[in-house]
Design a protein around this motif. Structure first.
Motif, PDB file in Angstrom:
ATOM      1  N   THR A  72       0.831  -1.200   0.000  1.00  0.00           N
ATOM      2  CA  THR A  72       0.000   0.000   0.000  1.00  0.00           C
ATOM      3  C   THR A  72       0.868   1.254   0.000  1.00  0.00           C
ATOM      4  N   SER A  73       1.896   1.262   0.844  1.00  0.00           N
ATOM      5  CA  SER A  73       2.801   2.415   0.901  1.00  0.00           C
ATOM      6  C   SER A  73       3.493   2.642  -0.438  1.00  0.00           C
ATOM      7  N   ALA A  74       3.944   1.561  -1.061  1.00  0.00           N
ATOM      8  CA  ALA A  74       4.619   1.689  -2.355  1.00  0.00           C
ATOM      9  C   ALA A  74       3.666   2.240  -3.416  1.00  0.00           C
ATOM     10  N   LEU A  75       2.436   1.752  -3.439  1.00  0.00           N
ATOM     11  CA  LEU A  75       1.464   2.218  -4.424  1.00  0.00           C
ATOM     12  C   LEU A  75       1.111   3.693  -4.236  1.00  0.00           C
ATOM     13  N   ARG A  76       1.232   4.162  -3.004  1.00  0.00           N
ATOM     14  CA  ARG A  76       0.926   5.572  -2.710  1.00  0.00           C
ATOM     15  C   ARG A  76       2.159   6.460  -2.810  1.00  0.00           C
ATOM     16  N   GLY A  77       3.282   5.879  -3.236  1.00  0.00           N
ATOM     17  CA  GLY A  77       4.495   6.664  -3.422  1.00  0.00           C
ATOM     18  C   GLY A  77       5.382   6.768  -2.197  1.00  0.00           C
ATOM     19  N   GLY A  78       5.039   6.074  -1.136  1.00  0.00           N
ATOM     20  CA  GLY A  78       5.845   6.103   0.088  1.00  0.00           C
ATOM     21  C   GLY A  78       6.927   5.042   0.061  1.00  0.00           C
ATOM     22  N   HIS A  79       7.853   5.181  -0.872  1.00  0.00           N
ATOM     23  CA  HIS A  79       8.862   4.143  -1.088  1.00  0.00           C
ATOM     24  C   HIS A  79       9.787   3.917   0.100  1.00  0.00           C
ATOM     25  N   THR A  84      11.137  -0.052   4.371  1.00  0.00           N
ATOM     26  CA  THR A  84      11.263  -0.383   5.794  1.00  0.00           C
ATOM     27  C   THR A  84      10.313  -1.520   6.158  1.00  0.00           C
ATOM     28  N   LEU A  85       9.080  -1.429   5.688  1.00  0.00           N
ATOM     29  CA  LEU A  85       8.103  -2.482   5.967  1.00  0.00           C
ATOM     30  C   LEU A  85       8.485  -3.796   5.284  1.00  0.00           C
ATOM     31  N   LEU A  86       9.020  -3.716   4.088  1.00  0.00           N
ATOM     32  CA  LEU A  86       9.471  -4.921   3.392  1.00  0.00           C
ATOM     33  C   LEU A  86      10.578  -5.609   4.185  1.00  0.00           C
TER      34      LEU A  86
END
Length: 105
Positions: A72-79, A84-86
């Motif tokens: 979700t973070s990646a899709l929203r641009g929060g790479h 970190t979550l990955l």
């Protein structure tokens, strides 16, 4: 299933899981919802709830929640957050697989 219907049913699932008072079930339902809702293109701030409930106790539900939140973070641009979550998800996965390797016959 459309996203709003999926959100409705996952909210109902979380409510039922909460009523069970079983922590693993509560976390699993939220983690599963996060993974499924990402695919539906819907949003429900439920992964954070799973992560908060479980804190540092690894489980399959927590793994789903963390990886779902990363996506979700990646899709929203929060790479940076997604990375970190990955990394956290990989850490949880390693703990779970090590445990399963120890208890498997």
């Amino acid at each position: 299933m459309d996203g709003s219907k999926a959100v409705h049913w996952y909210r109902a699932s979380a409510k039922a899981a909460d009523a069970s008072e079983d922590l693993d079930t509560r976390v699993w339902v939220r983690g599963r919802a996060e993974i499924a809702l990402v695919h539906e293109g819907a949003a429900l701030p439920i992964a954070d709830q799973a992560i908060t409930l479980k804190s540092n106790r690894p489980s399959p539900g927590l793994l789903n929640a963390v990886f779902g939140e990363a996506r979700t973070s990646a899709l929203r641009g929060g790479h940076p957050t997604a990375r970190t979550l990955l990394a956290e998800g990989c850490r949880i996965y390693a703990i779970l697989t090590a445990f399963l390797t120890e208890v498997a016959p």
